[in-house]
Design a protein around this motif. Structure first.
Motif, PDB file in Angstrom:
ATOM      1  N   LYS A  51       0.842  -1.195   0.000  1.00 53.93           N
ATOM      2  CA  LYS A  51       0.000   0.000   0.000  1.00 53.93           C
ATOM      3  C   LYS A  51       0.876   1.244   0.000  1.00 53.93           C
ATOM      4  CE  LYS A  51      -4.110   1.965   2.194  1.00 53.93           C
ATOM      5  NZ  LYS A  51      -5.121   1.795   3.268  1.00 53.93           N
ATOM      6  N   GLN A  59       0.976   5.796  -0.900  1.00 55.91           N
ATOM      7  CA  GLN A  59       0.209   7.016  -1.135  1.00 55.91           C
ATOM      8  C   GLN A  59       1.151   8.095  -1.631  1.00 55.91           C
ATOM      9  OE1 GLN A  59      -0.211   9.241   3.149  1.00 55.91           O
ATOM     10  NE2 GLN A  59      -1.684   7.607   2.744  1.00 55.91           N
ATOM     11  N   TYR A  60       0.586   8.998  -2.390  1.00 55.04           N
ATOM     12  CA  TYR A  60       1.365  10.115  -2.918  1.00 55.04           C
ATOM     13  C   TYR A  60       0.470  11.332  -3.009  1.00 55.04           C
ATOM     14  CZ  TYR A  60      -0.896   8.751  -7.347  1.00 55.04           C
ATOM     15  OH  TYR A  60      -1.811   8.425  -8.310  1.00 55.04           O
ATOM     16  N   LYS A  61       1.077  12.474  -3.203  1.00 55.28           N
ATOM     17  CA  LYS A  61       0.342  13.721  -3.317  1.00 55.28           C
ATOM     18  C   LYS A  61       0.119  14.059  -4.793  1.00 55.28           C
ATOM     19  CE  LYS A  61       0.061  14.986   1.068  1.00 55.28           C
ATOM     20  NZ  LYS A  61      -1.247  15.153   1.771  1.00 55.28           N
ATOM     21  N   THR A 106      -4.253  13.721  -1.308  1.00 51.99           N
ATOM     22  CA  THR A 106      -3.599  12.435  -1.079  1.00 51.99           C
ATOM     23  C   THR A 106      -4.293  11.347  -1.883  1.00 51.99           C
ATOM     24  OG1 THR A 106      -2.887  13.063   1.142  1.00 51.99           O
ATOM     25  CG2 THR A 106      -2.974  10.713   0.649  1.00 51.99           C
ATOM     26  N   ILE A 107      -3.507  10.609  -2.653  1.00 51.30           N
ATOM     27  CA  ILE A 107      -4.007   9.498  -3.454  1.00 51.30           C
ATOM     28  C   ILE A 107      -3.411   8.218  -2.919  1.00 51.30           C
ATOM     29  CG2 ILE A 107      -4.156   8.480  -5.762  1.00 51.30           C
ATOM     30  CD1 ILE A 107      -5.665  11.120  -5.503  1.00 51.30           C
ATOM     31  N   GLU A 108      -4.267   7.244  -2.592  1.00 47.47           N
ATOM     32  CA  GLU A 108      -3.792   5.937  -2.164  1.00 47.47           C
ATOM     33  C   GLU A 108      -3.690   4.996  -3.354  1.00 47.47           C
ATOM     34  OE1 GLU A 108      -5.297   5.624   2.472  1.00 47.47           O
ATOM     35  OE2 GLU A 108      -6.257   4.387   0.944  1.00 47.47           O
ATOM     36  N   MET A 116      -3.678   2.990  -8.726  1.00 45.22           N
ATOM     37  CA  MET A 116      -4.018   4.132  -7.876  1.00 45.22           C
ATOM     38  C   MET A 116      -5.526   4.325  -7.822  1.00 45.22           C
ATOM     39  SD  MET A 116      -3.337   4.932 -11.141  1.00 45.22           S
ATOM     40  CE  MET A 116      -1.584   5.225 -11.110  1.00 45.22           C
ATOM     41  N   TYR A 174     -13.982   6.258  -0.545  1.00 41.59           N
ATOM     42  CA  TYR A 174     -13.258   7.305   0.174  1.00 41.59           C
ATOM     43  C   TYR A 174     -14.161   8.468   0.590  1.00 41.59           C
ATOM     44  CZ  TYR A 174      -9.017   4.901  -1.287  1.00 41.59           C
ATOM     45  OH  TYR A 174      -8.019   3.961  -1.474  1.00 41.59           O
ATOM     46  N   ASP A 185      -4.220  12.620 -11.756  1.00 44.57           N
ATOM     47  CA  ASP A 185      -3.833  11.745 -10.650  1.00 44.57           C
ATOM     48  C   ASP A 185      -3.043  10.535 -11.146  1.00 44.57           C
ATOM     49  OD1 ASP A 185      -5.166  13.456  -8.955  1.00 44.57           O
ATOM     50  OD2 ASP A 185      -6.943  12.187  -8.753  1.00 44.57           O
TER      51      ASP A 185
END
Length: 641
Positions: free
Chosen positions: A383, A385-387, A393-395, A444, A452, A471
C-alpha cells in the motif's frame, strides 16, 4: 462454537524463485467456482468450466458428499450464456441466474433469466412460464431479481418482475416452485424499480426512480398504501439506501453518509418520523452497505464486513486461527449450521474452497480456484500514497516482481475501471501476471474512486480527462521519483475506464509512456453518453459523465489520435454491452489514418469481462507479446511449464 479446528489438507507447493509461469496459469477462468451446500449439508453445487475444440463450456455440477457421486445438470457455451449465480431453493431444486447479450428495438442490451433445476432428474425450466407468463404484456428484460428466499417455506420465493403493464413498474411475485399458480403479492407503480422484503417475507420497501430523483417508500402490510420515507438526487450526499430488515419488521438498516463517509444506520419504521440511528461508521473510509441475517437465530449477525454476534465472532476466530494470514469467508452453511464452506484467499493466494464440519472440528481442503498459481510464486501488494499536484492524497498499491530488492524496473501503470470503483490489496490475476513477467505495477485510487467518501467521489463527477487523469500521471511521476520506474521503460494498461485513462495518458503526456494497452476502453466519451439515450438511466449517466457534448468530444482519445506517438494495442469483444465494440474500432481506424502504430484484436462473441477462457487466453497472450516488445526487462526470465 469454541475450540480449535484441525485442517486436514493444506496447500503444498515448491517451485523455482522468480519463475515465469505459462500464460494459461493466469488466463484461465476458475475451473470450479460458486460452491454452495444444500440445506441438509449432503450435497455441493458448483460451476465448472470445460474447454473443447468447438465449445467453451460452463457446467452446473452436483457432488454428493455422502456417496461421492457426481452429475452434470446444465451445460452452456460461455460465449452465449454467462451463469453468474447458483443457489439452493431447497434440498431438491437449484435456482440458476444467467445473462446473455441481446437486442431490444435495435439497441444492444443484456438480458437475464432465472432457471429452476431439479437435482434428481436434471430437468430445468424457466421460472417465468404458464399462467405467470400469460399475465405479462411484454417480456421483461431482467427476470432474475430474487427479493427473498424463504427457508421456512421451501416451495416458494419472492421475485421482482416488471412487464405486467406497458410502463416502468416492478411487482413482486410469490413463485411456487412446484409449478402451481404464482401470485402477485405487491403490485407495481409507475417508476417503481425495486423492492426490499422484511424477514416475514412481506414486500415492505419500494424504490422509485424518476430520471435522477429517487424516492424510498414504505408499503404498509396487508394494504396498498405507501408512505414516503426519503427522497434524494442520484449521486447526492442525501442518499439513503435500504439494505435489509432485522427480525422486527419495523427495524430497517440503511446506508447513508455520516461525516462525509458512508455508514450503516438503523431506522424504526414504527415512528411517525423515522430518524436513522448510527450503527457502524469509519472516519476514513466508506462502510460497505452489507448486513447478514440468520434466519435460524432470527437476528442480524454481521454489519458491514464484521460479525457483531459473539457466537459468530467466536466461530470466525476459530476459522481464522486455523487459516492464518488469510481472508476467510463463510460462503455457505447447512441449515443445521454444522457443515459450511470457507473461501480463503490472500494477497498471494488466488483462493481455495474448504469444507468445514463444526461437530468434528475439521476443515477439509476441496480445491483451489486457480490450480496453477502457487502462492509461493505470487507477490503481495504494497500500500502506498502520494500527493497529487493540488495536494490531494491518493492511495494506491505497488506490486513488484518476486525477489525485488531495489533499483529500477520496467513498469506498468494500471488504472482501474469504473471509474466509481477501487483497487484493494486482494488477489488480482492481472497484476500478478504483470509482476510475474518482471514488471513493477502501480495501481491508484484516483479521485472519483469508490470507498473514500462523498467529497472524494464528487471530485470525479464529469471529470473524465481532467484531474482524474492528472492523478494517474502524478502517480507515474511519483514512481519515477522513488527510483523504481524510469523514463523510457513505462507502459500504461487499462480496461474499460482504465482503457480510456491509458489512451488519454498517451494523448496528454506523449513522452511519458512507451506503449498503451486498452481492453474494452472508452475512446469517444460523447458517443458513450449518447448511446445511453434508450436506457432509463440516461439522466444519471449524464450527471456522472457530463452532457456538454462539445467538452466530451475534446476529452475523448478519438479526437486526439494525431497526438498519440507510441504503439497502441486495442482489444474488444463484439458482444460487449457495457462499452460498445465500436469504441475500439473507431479508435483503430483513426490511428491507422494518422499512420500510427496500432494493433486491434477483436474477440468474437466476447463480453466486457473476459468471461470465456479462450478470450482471456488470447488477450493475455497478446498483452504478453506486446509488452515484451516495448519494455526492456533487466534479465532473462525463467520459464516454468
Amino acid at each position: 462454537m469454541k475450540g480449535c479446528i484441525v485442517v486436514v489438507l493444506v496447500f503444498l507447493f515448491s517451485m523455482a524463485n522468480a519463475a515465469e509461469l505459462p500464460v494459461e496459469a493466469f488466463a484461465s477462468a476458475p475451473s470450479i467456482d460458486m460452491l454452495k451446500l444444500s440445506p441438509d449439508g449432503t450435497k455441493l453445487s458448483m460451476t465448472q468450466t470445460v474447454d473443447t475444440e468447438k465449445e467453451q463450456l460452463v457446467l452446473v455440477k452436483l457432488f454428493d458428499l455422502e456417496t461421492g457421486e457426481q452429475k452434470f445438470l446444465v451445460k452452456a457455451d460461455s460465449r452465449d450464456l454467462n451463469i453468474y449465480s447458483v443457489v439452493w431453493a431447497n434440498n431438491k431444486q437449484l435456482l440458476v441466474k444467467a445473462a446473455y447479450a441481446s437486442h431490444r428495438y435495435g439497441t444492444p442490451v443484456t438480458e437475464t433469466r432465472l432457471m429452476v433445476i431439479d437435482t434428481e432428474t436434471g430437468k430445468n425450466r424457466s421460472v417465468i412460464r404458464g399462467q405467470l407468463q400469460r399475465k405479462l404484456v411484454r417480456t421483461p428484460q431482467f427476470q432474475s431479481n430474487i427479493v427473498a428466499l424463504m427457508p421456512e417455506d421451501e416451495e416458494h420465493f419472492l421475485l421482482a418482475l416488471d412487464g405486467f403493464n406497458h410502463g416502468v413498474g416492478t411487482s413482486v411475485v410469490k413463485i411456487n416452485l412446484n409449478g402451481d399458480l404464482s401470485k402477485i403479492v405487491a403490485h407495481s407503480r409507475e417508476n417503481l424499480i425495486d423492492w426490499v422484503a422484511d424477514r416475514q417475507h412481506q414486500p415492505r420497501i419500494a424504490i422509485f426512480r424518476d430520471d435522477t430523483q429517487y424516492q424510498i417508500k414504505e408499503k404498509k402490510p396487508n394494504n396498498d398504501e405507501f408512505r414516503l420515507l426519503w427522497q434524494f438526487e442520484a449521486l447526492s450526499e442525501d442518499t439513503i439506501w435500504p439494505i435489509g430488515f432485522d427480525e422486527d419488521p419495523n427495524l430497517l438498516y440503511v446506508s447513508a453518509y455520516h461525516n462525509g463517509k458512508k455508514a450503516i444506520f438503523k431506522v424504526d419504521l414504527a415512528k411517525d418520523k423515522p430518524e436513522p440511528e448510527l450503527i457502524k461508521a469509519d472516519p476514513d473510509y466508506d462502510v460497505p452497505a452489507d448486513i447478514s441475517y440468520s434466519w435460524q437465530d432470527k437476528k442480524i449477525i454481521a454489519v458491514g464486513e464484521d460479525y457483531i454476534d459473539p457466537k459468530y465472532q467466536a466461530f470466525q476466530k476459530a476459522v481464522d486461527d486455523a487459516l492464518p494470514d488469510a481472508d476467510n469467508y463463510i460462503v455457505s452453511m447447512s441449515h443445521d449450521q454444522n457443515r459450511y464452506i470457507v473461501l480463503t484467499s490472500s494477497e498471494t493466494n488466488a483462493g481455495a474452497y474448504l469444507l468445514g464440519d463444526r461437530k468434528a472440528k475439521t476443515l477439509q481442503f476441496l480445491l483451489p480456484k486457480f490450480s496453477q498459481l502457487a502462492p509461493e510464486l505470487m507477490v503481495a501488494k504494497q500500500k502506498i500514497q502520494y500527493k497529487a499536484r493540488d495536494g490531494l492524497t491518493i492511495e494506491g498499491y505497488l506490486t513488484t516482481p518476486q525477489g525485488y530488492q531495489q533499483g529500477t524496473l520496467p513498469t506498468i501503470i494500471f488504472p482501474h475501471g469504473g471509474p466509481i470503483s477501487f483497487d484493494d490489496d486482494g488477489f488480482d490475476y492481472w497484476t500478478q501476471f504483470f509482476a510475474n513477467r518482471g514488471y513493477a505495477v502501480l495501481q491508484m485510487n484516483f479521485r472519483g474512486s469508490y470507498g473514500y467518501g462523498f467529497d472524494f467521489m464528487q471530485m470525479g463527477l464529469q471529470g473524465w480527462g481532467l484531474q482524474m487523469q492528472d492523478d494517474v500521471e502524478d502517480g507515474t511521476r511519483w514512481l519515477i521519483e522513488q527510483g523504481i520506474a524510469v523514463p523510457g521503460n513505462i507502459c500504461i494498461v487499462g480496461a474499460s475506464y482504465g482503457g480510456y485513462a491509458a489512451l488519454m495518458g498517451a494523448v496528454k503526456t506523449p513522452d511519458l509512456y512507451q506503449c498503451v494497452v486498452s481492453f474494452a476502453g472508452v475512446t469517444d466519451v460523447e458517443d458513450l453518453v449518447k448511446s445511453q439515450r434508450n436506457f432509463t438511466n440516461y439522466e444519471i449517466v449524464k450527471k456522472q459523465i457530463g452532457d456538454n457534448f462539445d467538452l466530451l468530444e475534446q476529452r475523448s482519445p478519438l479526437t486526439h489520435a494525431d497526438k498519440v506517438q507510441v504503439p497502441v494495442l486495442l482489444i474488444h469483444g463484439t458482444k460487449d454491452r457495457s462499452v460498445p465494440v465500436k469504441q475500439s474500432t473507431a479508435m483503430f481506424r483513426a490511428l491507422k489514418n494518422k499512420k500510427k502504430s496500432v494493433e486491434y484484436i477483436e474477440l468474437e462473441d466476447g463480453d466486457h469481462y473476459l468471461s470465456t477462457n479462450s478470450h482471456r487466453l488470447e488477450t493475455f497472450k497478446a498483452m504478453d507479446r506486446f509488452l515484451k516488445s516495448h519494455l526492456q526487462l533487466p534479465e532473462q526470465r525463467v520459464a516454468v511449464n
